[in-house]
Motif scaffolding. Sequence first.
Motif, PDB file in Angstrom:
ATOM      1  N   THR A 125      -6.213  17.640  -1.960  1.00  0.00           N
ATOM      2  CA  THR A 125      -5.148  17.806  -2.939  1.00  0.00           C
ATOM      3  C   THR A 125      -3.795  17.755  -2.219  1.00  0.00           C
ATOM      4  OG1 THR A 125      -4.352  19.188  -4.768  1.00  0.00           O
ATOM      5  CG2 THR A 125      -5.104  20.329  -2.790  1.00  0.00           C
ATOM      6  N   LYS A 126      -2.729  17.946  -2.959  1.00  0.00           N
ATOM      7  CA  LYS A 126      -1.394  17.981  -2.362  1.00  0.00           C
ATOM      8  C   LYS A 126      -1.289  19.183  -1.428  1.00  0.00           C
ATOM      9  CE  LYS A 126       1.050  20.880  -5.696  1.00  0.00           C
ATOM     10  NZ  LYS A 126       1.257  21.989  -4.729  1.00  0.00           N
ATOM     11  N   LEU A 127      -0.241  19.222  -0.636  1.00  0.00           N
ATOM     12  CA  LEU A 127      -0.010  20.350   0.252  1.00  0.00           C
ATOM     13  C   LEU A 127       0.336  21.601  -0.565  1.00  0.00           C
ATOM     14  CD1 LEU A 127       2.091  18.634   3.062  1.00  0.00           C
ATOM     15  CD2 LEU A 127      -0.343  19.170   3.080  1.00  0.00           C
ATOM     16  N   THR A 186       0.846  -1.193   0.000  1.00  0.00           N
ATOM     17  CA  THR A 186       0.000   0.000   0.000  1.00  0.00           C
ATOM     18  C   THR A 186       0.883   1.244   0.000  1.00  0.00           C
ATOM     19  OG1 THR A 186      -0.134   0.324   2.406  1.00  0.00           O
ATOM     20  CG2 THR A 186      -1.708  -1.218   1.422  1.00  0.00           C
ATOM     21  N   ALA A 187       0.266   2.370  -0.378  1.00  0.00           N
ATOM     22  CA  ALA A 187       0.970   3.658  -0.369  1.00  0.00           C
ATOM     23  C   ALA A 187      -0.009   4.730   0.089  1.00  0.00           C
ATOM     24  CB  ALA A 187       1.510   3.978  -1.754  1.00  0.00           C
ATOM     25  N   ASP A 188      -0.435   4.640   1.335  1.00  0.00           N
ATOM     26  CA  ASP A 188      -1.485   5.573   1.768  1.00  0.00           C
ATOM     27  C   ASP A 188      -1.294   6.126   3.178  1.00  0.00           C
ATOM     28  OD1 ASP A 188      -1.994   3.314   3.228  1.00  0.00           O
ATOM     29  OD2 ASP A 188      -4.009   2.974   2.450  1.00  0.00           O
ATOM     30  N   ASN A 189      -0.118   5.950   3.757  1.00  0.00           N
ATOM     31  CA  ASN A 189       0.110   6.479   5.094  1.00  0.00           C
ATOM     32  C   ASN A 189       0.940   7.759   4.987  1.00  0.00           C
ATOM     33  OD1 ASN A 189       0.164   6.794   7.849  1.00  0.00           O
ATOM     34  ND2 ASN A 189       1.888   5.426   8.155  1.00  0.00           N
ATOM     35  N   GLY A 190       0.254   8.857   4.773  1.00  0.00           N
ATOM     36  CA  GLY A 190       0.910  10.143   4.646  1.00  0.00           C
ATOM     37  C   GLY A 190      -0.105  11.236   4.897  1.00  0.00           C
ATOM     38  N   TYR A 191       0.274  12.473   4.637  1.00  0.00           N
ATOM     39  CA  TYR A 191      -0.677  13.560   4.846  1.00  0.00           C
ATOM     40  C   TYR A 191      -0.705  14.501   3.656  1.00  0.00           C
ATOM     41  CZ  TYR A 191       3.652  15.513   6.961  1.00  0.00           C
ATOM     42  OH  TYR A 191       4.944  15.897   7.227  1.00  0.00           O
ATOM     43  N   PHE A 192      -1.790  15.261   3.569  1.00  0.00           N
ATOM     44  CA  PHE A 192      -2.074  16.107   2.417  1.00  0.00           C
ATOM     45  C   PHE A 192      -3.073  17.165   2.869  1.00  0.00           C
ATOM     46  CE2 PHE A 192      -4.473  12.206   2.647  1.00  0.00           C
ATOM     47  CZ  PHE A 192      -5.788  12.609   2.545  1.00  0.00           C
ATOM     48  N   LEU A 193      -3.654  17.904   1.951  1.00  0.00           N
ATOM     49  CA  LEU A 193      -4.596  18.970   2.291  1.00  0.00           C
ATOM     50  C   LEU A 193      -6.032  18.504   2.041  1.00  0.00           C
ATOM     51  CD1 LEU A 193      -4.922  22.027   3.088  1.00  0.00           C
ATOM     52  CD2 LEU A 193      -5.087  22.463   0.620  1.00  0.00           C
ATOM     53  N   LEU A 194      -6.868  18.603   3.079  1.00  0.00           N
ATOM     54  CA  LEU A 194      -8.299  18.366   2.957  1.00  0.00           C
ATOM     55  C   LEU A 194      -8.980  19.721   3.132  1.00  0.00           C
ATOM     56  CD1 LEU A 194      -6.874  16.045   4.938  1.00  0.00           C
ATOM     57  CD2 LEU A 194      -9.111  15.002   4.717  1.00  0.00           C
ATOM     58  N   TYR A 195      -9.936  20.064   2.259  1.00  0.00           N
ATOM     59  CA  TYR A 195     -10.504  21.409   2.339  1.00  0.00           C
ATOM     60  C   TYR A 195     -11.959  21.462   1.883  1.00  0.00           C
ATOM     61  CZ  TYR A 195      -9.683  21.866  -2.762  1.00  0.00           C
ATOM     62  OH  TYR A 195      -9.689  21.699  -4.120  1.00  0.00           O
ATOM     63  N   SER A 241      -6.366  10.172  -4.426  1.00  0.00           N
ATOM     64  CA  SER A 241      -5.722  10.943  -5.493  1.00  0.00           C
ATOM     65  C   SER A 241      -4.853  12.056  -4.914  1.00  0.00           C
ATOM     66  CB  SER A 241      -6.785  11.534  -6.424  1.00  0.00           C
ATOM     67  OG  SER A 241      -7.484  10.522  -7.114  1.00  0.00           O
ATOM     68  N   ALA A 242      -5.330  12.688  -3.838  1.00  0.00           N
ATOM     69  CA  ALA A 242      -4.551  13.747  -3.194  1.00  0.00           C
ATOM     70  C   ALA A 242      -3.268  13.187  -2.613  1.00  0.00           C
ATOM     71  CB  ALA A 242      -5.379  14.413  -2.099  1.00  0.00           C
ATOM     72  N   LEU A 243      -3.367  12.042  -1.994  1.00  0.00           N
ATOM     73  CA  LEU A 243      -2.189  11.394  -1.422  1.00  0.00           C
ATOM     74  C   LEU A 243      -1.189  11.045  -2.517  1.00  0.00           C
ATOM     75  CD1 LEU A 243      -1.102  10.455   1.317  1.00  0.00           C
ATOM     76  CD2 LEU A 243      -2.135   8.237   0.874  1.00  0.00           C
ATOM     77  N   ALA A 244      -1.702  10.585  -3.645  1.00  0.00           N
ATOM     78  CA  ALA A 244      -0.832  10.263  -4.773  1.00  0.00           C
ATOM     79  C   ALA A 244      -0.158  11.514  -5.318  1.00  0.00           C
ATOM     80  CB  ALA A 244      -1.635   9.575  -5.869  1.00  0.00           C
ATOM     81  N   ALA A 245      -0.886  12.631  -5.350  1.00  0.00           N
ATOM     82  CA  ALA A 245      -0.302  13.885  -5.831  1.00  0.00           C
ATOM     83  C   ALA A 245       0.792  14.383  -4.901  1.00  0.00           C
ATOM     84  CB  ALA A 245      -1.399  14.944  -5.974  1.00  0.00           C
ATOM     85  N   ILE A 304     -11.286   3.622 -10.749  1.00  0.00           N
ATOM     86  CA  ILE A 304     -11.921   3.611  -9.429  1.00  0.00           C
ATOM     87  C   ILE A 304     -11.086   4.361  -8.407  1.00  0.00           C
ATOM     88  CG2 ILE A 304     -10.915   1.380  -8.760  1.00  0.00           C
ATOM     89  CD1 ILE A 304     -13.500   0.799  -7.256  1.00  0.00           C
ATOM     90  N   VAL A 305      -9.764   4.267  -8.506  1.00  0.00           N
ATOM     91  CA  VAL A 305      -8.890   4.966  -7.558  1.00  0.00           C
ATOM     92  C   VAL A 305      -8.815   6.448  -7.898  1.00  0.00           C
ATOM     93  CG1 VAL A 305      -6.548   5.140  -6.654  1.00  0.00           C
ATOM     94  CG2 VAL A 305      -7.565   2.888  -7.053  1.00  0.00           C
ATOM     95  N   LEU A 306      -8.700   6.780  -9.179  1.00  0.00           N
ATOM     96  CA  LEU A 306      -8.625   8.176  -9.581  1.00  0.00           C
ATOM     97  C   LEU A 306      -9.889   8.944  -9.216  1.00  0.00           C
ATOM     98  CD1 LEU A 306      -6.921   7.914 -13.089  1.00  0.00           C
ATOM     99  CD2 LEU A 306      -5.903   8.718 -10.960  1.00  0.00           C
ATOM    100  N   ALA A 307     -11.008   8.236  -9.093  1.00  0.00           N
ATOM    101  CA  ALA A 307     -12.272   8.885  -8.733  1.00  0.00           C
ATOM    102  C   ALA A 307     -12.352   9.208  -7.245  1.00  0.00           C
ATOM    103  CB  ALA A 307     -13.447   8.001  -9.136  1.00  0.00           C
ATOM    104  N   ASP A 308     -11.417   8.709  -6.471  1.00  0.00           N
ATOM    105  CA  ASP A 308     -11.398   8.936  -5.025  1.00  0.00           C
ATOM    106  C   ASP A 308     -10.525  10.159  -4.732  1.00  0.00           C
ATOM    107  OD1 ASP A 308     -10.762   8.899  -2.259  1.00  0.00           O
ATOM    108  OD2 ASP A 308     -11.053   6.730  -2.161  1.00  0.00           O
ATOM    109  N   PRO A 309     -11.110  11.289  -4.302  1.00  0.00           N
ATOM    110  CA  PRO A 309     -10.309  12.499  -4.096  1.00  0.00           C
ATOM    111  C   PRO A 309      -9.251  12.350  -3.016  1.00  0.00           C
ATOM    112  CG  PRO A 309     -12.527  12.774  -3.193  1.00  0.00           C
ATOM    113  CD  PRO A 309     -12.531  11.507  -3.983  1.00  0.00           C
TER     114      PRO A 309
END
Length: 431
Positions: A300-302, A168-177, A377-381, A369-374
């Motif tokens: 989205t990304k930070l 997996t690649a989902d343990n990080g942080y980003f901007l939720l708004y 997708s933000a974590l990936a960005a 299906i993954v790209l549709a998840d904001p």
Amino acid sequence: MKKKLLAIVLSAVMVAGCLTGCSNGAKSENQKNKDKSESVNGEYAENTVENLIATTDGKVTLNVWASEEDQNLTENLIESFKAEYPEITFDIKLSAESEADARGDVLVDVEAGPDVYTFADDQINELVQAGALKEIDTTYTYDVKNSNVAGSIDAATVDDKLYAYPMTADNGYFLLYDSSGFSEKDVQSMDTMIKKAKAANKKIAMDVSNGWYIYSFFQGAGLELSLNDDGISNSCTWNDKDGIDVAEAIIDLFDSGVFVDLSDEDQVIQIPEGNICAVINGTWRAETAQDAWGKNYAATKLPTFTVAGEQKQMSSYSGYKLIGVNPYSKYIGWSMLLAEFLTNYDSQVIRYEKRGFGPANIEAANSDIVLADPTISALAAQAEFATPQRVGSNYWASAEKLGKILADGASSENLQEILNTAVEEITAPVE
């Protein structure tokens, strides 16, 4: 023929690191070629899986560790793995083991440990030093290095050798708004966000009194924090001149009256109350934000922030779940083949669908299906600006103290002394 040609083209683009537009139903070219080739140091030999089958006598017995929450999913994947190789009689025992506890429990007795196990990426150095991970110098069904995002491969690598399979690649942080208050352009800049939030009498929250998050500013501005070769002590340059500029930038954010230092627990309370219009946090806080902001939830990304008059991209820590193979496994080939199966494209898509975990696999991360998840997708960005967490224990309390001092409004006159003290504590020798 057109579909087959398209799959080949997509596979080539993926290896070049520029894959886009894969559908959820797409199956990677590597998976289509399953059982036909093996990669050894980048070169392929034919029929290796068939050779493994042909040279296997009797029952293959394997012990597998996965988290308590992943038991049903892993059990189903194991059953699919067995069905993939009906020529072999398997006895695969699945046990519950937290990824966070794997290192300590494996190291109790490596030789008696599980054949295949899941662990958090920050444990990899100690596992490798203890001889508890088989180097992945051979692959059977897909190219592990080129099929997964670069950050996950970095996290699975020690001394330029790959030792684990990214899961997996989902343990990080980003901007939720709340998108009712910000445009997509607004959230690219913290300065712009603060202006918009102030006009709306709202707050932007981040747990700056936390080493995991304050790292974002110093790393983003190019300062260094790293784990020394001894694996327990740190190197840190946060107290040089640029570090003072970063500290002043953090103080300026808090002086706005909009940017606030809130723990995750406090964010849980204040987001639903309507006080917060944006937070810097992880996937675990997405549901709270979605419930509060409804259709206006976005991620989205930070953003960038201002340091000495220049815009700097905020960085972040990234975290990955990995699967390792015990080098003492009696059935090393089958252990590696099972580890590949549990982390291939199909398994990572299923893991996202069933558990909501962000894929490390490039094709899976780019599936519809993954790209549709904001959130994912933000974590990936943000992944482009993230680094794996590699830091010794002396860092955490010192960084927390520094974050609190800056959030409370330290005097610019004392910043050098404050940073010197923080760095001295962060880099102190460890017995």
